[in-house]
Enzyme design. Structure first.
Site, PDB file in Angstrom:
ATOM      1  N   HIS A 191      30.947 -43.527  -2.332  1.00  0.00           N
ATOM      2  CA  HIS A 191      32.406 -43.404  -2.489  1.00  0.00           C
ATOM      3  C   HIS A 191      33.047 -43.484  -1.109  1.00  0.00           C
ATOM      4  CE1 HIS A 191      36.322 -41.892  -3.746  1.00  0.00           C
ATOM      5  NE2 HIS A 191      35.939 -42.173  -4.963  1.00  0.00           N
ATOM      6  N   ASP A 215      31.679 -42.554 -12.055  1.00  0.00           N
ATOM      7  CA  ASP A 215      31.260 -43.618 -12.980  1.00  0.00           C
ATOM      8  C   ASP A 215      29.811 -43.489 -13.420  1.00  0.00           C
ATOM      9  OD1 ASP A 215      33.336 -45.197 -10.892  1.00  0.00           O
ATOM     10  OD2 ASP A 215      33.658 -45.407 -13.045  1.00  0.00           O
TER      11      ASP A 215
HETATM   12  C1  SDX Z   1      35.648 -45.510  -8.083  1.00  0.00           C
HETATM   13  O1  SDX Z   1      38.753 -44.858  -4.295  1.00  0.00           O
HETATM   14  C2  SDX Z   1      38.593 -44.107  -5.359  1.00  0.00           C
HETATM   15  O2  SDX Z   1      39.060 -42.991  -5.438  1.00  0.00           O
HETATM   16  C3  SDX Z   1      37.828 -44.789  -6.492  1.00  0.00           C
HETATM   17  C4  SDX Z   1      37.528 -43.929  -7.709  1.00  0.00           C
HETATM   18  C5  SDX Z   1      38.800 -43.514  -8.438  1.00  0.00           C
HETATM   19  O3  SDX Z   1      38.755 -42.510  -9.165  1.00  0.00           O
HETATM   20  O4  SDX Z   1      39.814 -44.248  -8.325  1.00  0.00           O
HETATM   21  O5  SDX Z   1      36.813 -42.758  -7.341  1.00  0.00           O
HETATM   22  C6  SDX Z   1      36.696 -44.689  -8.730  1.00  0.00           C
HETATM   23  O6  SDX Z   1      35.915 -46.644  -7.777  1.00  0.00           O
HETATM   24  C7  SDX Z   1      34.323 -44.861  -7.741  1.00  0.00           C
HETATM   25  C8  SDX Z   1      33.377 -45.843  -6.987  1.00  0.00           C
HETATM   26  C9  SDX Z   1      32.730 -46.737  -8.056  1.00  0.00           C
HETATM   27  N1  SDX Z   1      31.947 -47.827  -7.365  1.00  0.00           N
HETATM   28  C10 SDX Z   1      30.614 -47.859  -7.427  1.00  0.00           C
HETATM   29  O7  SDX Z   1      29.899 -46.958  -7.909  1.00  0.00           O
HETATM   30  C11 SDX Z   1      30.018 -49.134  -6.833  1.00  0.00           C
HETATM   31  C12 SDX Z   1      28.857 -48.768  -5.893  1.00  0.00           C
HETATM   32  N2  SDX Z   1      29.451 -48.132  -4.686  1.00  0.00           N
HETATM   33  C13 SDX Z   1      29.735 -48.957  -3.548  1.00  0.00           C
HETATM   34  O8  SDX Z   1      29.938 -50.297  -3.746  1.00  0.00           O
HETATM   35  C14 SDX Z   1      30.505 -48.249  -2.445  1.00  0.00           C
HETATM   36  O9  SDX Z   1      29.933 -47.031  -2.293  1.00  0.00           O
HETATM   37  C15 SDX Z   1      32.005 -48.095  -2.598  1.00  0.00           C
HETATM   38  C16 SDX Z   1      32.679 -49.396  -2.844  1.00  0.00           C
HETATM   39  C17 SDX Z   1      32.319 -47.144  -3.697  1.00  0.00           C
HETATM   40  C18 SDX Z   1      32.528 -47.506  -1.276  1.00  0.00           C
HETATM   41  O10 SDX Z   1      32.423 -48.482  -0.341  1.00  0.00           O
HETATM   42  P1  SDX Z   1      32.819 -48.185   1.183  1.00  0.00           P
HETATM   43  O11 SDX Z   1      33.528 -46.916   1.349  1.00  0.00           O
HETATM   44  O12 SDX Z   1      33.471 -49.412   1.720  1.00  0.00           O
HETATM   45  O13 SDX Z   1      31.453 -47.909   1.817  1.00  0.00           O
HETATM   46  P2  SDX Z   1      30.532 -48.996   2.367  1.00  0.00           P
HETATM   47  O14 SDX Z   1      30.405 -50.081   1.326  1.00  0.00           O
HETATM   48  O15 SDX Z   1      30.990 -49.378   3.723  1.00  0.00           O
HETATM   49  O16 SDX Z   1      29.148 -48.229   2.432  1.00  0.00           O
HETATM   50  C19 SDX Z   1      28.789 -47.521   3.566  1.00  0.00           C
HETATM   51  C20 SDX Z   1      27.295 -47.812   3.700  1.00  0.00           C
HETATM   52  C21 SDX Z   1      26.985 -49.305   3.791  1.00  0.00           C
HETATM   53  O17 SDX Z   1      25.780 -49.417   4.544  1.00  0.00           O
HETATM   54  P3  SDX Z   1      25.936 -49.730   6.168  1.00  0.00           P
HETATM   55  O18 SDX Z   1      26.774 -50.997   6.267  1.00  0.00           O
HETATM   56  O19 SDX Z   1      26.625 -48.528   6.748  1.00  0.00           O
HETATM   57  O20 SDX Z   1      24.516 -49.911   6.636  1.00  0.00           O
HETATM   58  O21 SDX Z   1      26.594 -47.335   2.535  1.00  0.00           O
HETATM   59  C22 SDX Z   1      26.015 -48.445   1.847  1.00  0.00           C
HETATM   60  C23 SDX Z   1      26.672 -49.711   2.380  1.00  0.00           C
HETATM   61  O22 SDX Z   1      25.749 -50.785   2.328  1.00  0.00           O
HETATM   62  N3  SDX Z   1      26.297 -48.232   0.437  1.00  0.00           N
HETATM   63  C24 SDX Z   1      25.428 -48.392  -0.552  1.00  0.00           C
HETATM   64  C25 SDX Z   1      26.126 -48.037  -1.726  1.00  0.00           C
HETATM   65  N4  SDX Z   1      27.385 -47.702  -1.417  1.00  0.00           N
HETATM   66  C26 SDX Z   1      27.493 -47.838  -0.076  1.00  0.00           C
HETATM   67  N5  SDX Z   1      24.137 -48.780  -0.563  1.00  0.00           N
HETATM   68  C27 SDX Z   1      23.540 -48.830  -1.778  1.00  0.00           C
HETATM   69  N6  SDX Z   1      24.129 -48.488  -2.959  1.00  0.00           N
HETATM   70  C28 SDX Z   1      25.426 -48.092  -2.952  1.00  0.00           C
HETATM   71  N7  SDX Z   1      26.019 -47.745  -4.103  1.00  0.00           N
END
Ligand code: SDX
Length: 429
Positions: free
Chosen positions: A306, A363
């Protein structure tokens, strides 16, 4: 007013003083509105450290796993109020008296029908259209039906619009489901509460009575509450930006629905369940965990991570309890839950996820509950949109209630060509 200041020292420039504005909770902000006059913009793609507005609706502390709606903790609301009472709190800022609550419920109940001509919009879609594609279309189409209350500067018009959207989203959502199954639309009933009515419109048929399970409707109502609002997430920010131009509120909500559809946002519940089904069994989990860590593999564990929560999502805690309640009550032995629980256990102990603070989010469990209730996977994000409509409306309303509100118009860091001459084609040959 702010009395603290931040001073920006830029080589060759006089120091730039910027006011610091204090919030009631969370981070204070550096007011950079005047920075442009000094010849600089701030640069923050994805808004990792940028406050887009001032708001009093929801507060999240991602490090402590705190979520407050108008100051009330989400677990207290989810366990002691129904969704409509939470809607009242989000919209008006205070808890209702019993009379106010009953009046609110009655108004919502008596506006659940949609214009009969709306039904014809559905027949323009293929039967296999994704329900979110239909929702984008039909909610946007509401703009064409309510010309009597579209003065966004009129408080009463904004309140009427809020009731129309809150009342009609479940009806339209259930119509999406009925349309894709080829079953007739089921009209709402005024003798049922909000969650019961939705389940009735989803699963009843003209051929026989449909008995709504109280356990299922309570779980559904809790899912609505847990998705109601979440500060300035991508879809809420979309609604605010669309609304800042003075656009029709129904068009703004349709824009929010479109943004929510993405798998990184509200589409994650559908993507999470598809991921659990792809994993299939506990033995396959290690392979997917390795893929999630692989920088060259775009695979992310859906339902984990998140932008704000670097601790357990407090909604996931409540959702996890509701998930077990529903599965125990309905005596559903869902093998996907075994995969989900083992995935959660591994992810919460794996160094990669622990170091990046990738906890299960809202989710992760909602998909399992919805599947247990019998909701088709393609409807999961529609239910998220239905639940979130009150948050979108509350933020849209808060923005339009602010007389200083102005159109959102971000700037950019330009790295393209400097000016160059254009030669007409015949001169270029
Ligand atoms: C919702 O914003 C809100 O409030 C949203 C929400 C709401 O109520 O409105 O809470 C609802 O959207 C919840 C999130 C649902 N999405 C998912 O479950 C999809 C999987 N999660 C990711 O795609 C990710 O965690 C996000 C999109 C939710 C957050 O992305 P960020 O904040 O841009 O974080 P990031 O992608 O930069 O991740 C930081 C690091 C990265 O690695 P590095 O580049 O630092 O090496 O963590 C890794 C990412 O690769 N990472 C993951 C991961 N999520 C982040 N690695 C593996 N699996 C994951 N799920």
């Amino acid at each position: 007013m702010a009395d603290k200041k931040a001073t920006l020292h830029i080589e060759g420039k006089a120091p730039i003083e910027l006011p610091i504005i204090e919030g009631s909770e969370g981070q204070d902000v550096i007011d950079v509105r005047k920075l442009g006059a000094s010849g600089f913009f701030t640069f923050d793609p994805g808004f990792l450290a940028t406050a887009s507005c001032e708001s009093q609706i929801t507060y999240i502390d991602g490090d402590k796993g705190i979520l407050l709606h108008r100051g009330f903790p989400i677990d207290q609301l989810a366990n002691n109020a129904d969704y409509l009472e939470v809607c009242y709190v989000l919209l008006y800022g205070e808890v209702p008296t019993r009379a106010e609550y009953e009046q609110f419920r009655t108004t919502v109940t008596r506006h659940t029908m949609v214009h009969e001509q709306i039904a014809s919009f559905f027949h323009g879609f293929r039967r296999d259209a994704h329900p979110m594609a239909i929702m984008c279309g039909v909610v946007g189409a509401l703009s064409a039906f309510y010309h009597d209350s579209l003065d966004i500067n009129n408080d009463l018009h904004r309140e009427i619009t809020a009731f129309r959207l809150l009342s009609k989203m479940p009806t339209l959502a259930a119509m999406c489901h009925k349309y894709t199954t080829g079953q007739p639309f089921i009209y709402p009933r005024n003798d049922l509460d909000y969650a019961e009515n939705f389940l009735h419109m989803m699963f009843a048929t003209p051929c026989e009575e449909y008995e709504v399970s109280p356990i299922v409707s309570r779980a559904m109502d809790k899912i609505f509450t847990l998705h109601a609002d979440h500060e300035q997430n991508a879809s809420t920010s979309t609604v605010r930006l669309a609304g800042s131009s003075g656009a029709n509120p129904f068009a703004c909500i349709a824009a929010g629905i479109a943004s929510l559809w993405g798998p990184a946002h509200g589409g994650a519940n559908e993507a999470c369940l598809k991921m659990l089904e792809e994993i299939g069994c506990v033995e396959n989990i290690p392979e997917f965990i390795e893929r999630a860590k692989d920088k060259d593999d775009p695979f992310h564990l859906m339902g984990f991570g998140h932008r704000v929560y670097k601790n357990y999502d407090p909604r996931a805690t409540v959702m996890r309890e509701a998930c077990h309640e529903v599965l125990d009550e309905l005596k559903i032995d869902n093998p996907l839950l075994d995969v989900a629980m083992e995935l959660e256990r591994i992810a919460l102990s794996d160094e990669y996820f622990v170091s990046k603070k990738l906890y299960p989010n809202v989710d992760f469990y909602s998909g399992i509950i919805l599947k247990a209730i019998g909701i088709p996977v393609s409807m999961f994000t529609v239910i998220f949109a239905m639940s979130r409509v009150i948050g979108w409306i509350a933020h849209w309303n808060e923005m339009h209630s602010d007389p200083t509100n102005r159109i959102g118009r971000p700037r950019q860091l330009y790295t393209g060509y400097s000016q160059r001459e254009f030669k007409p084609l015949h001169e270029r040959e």
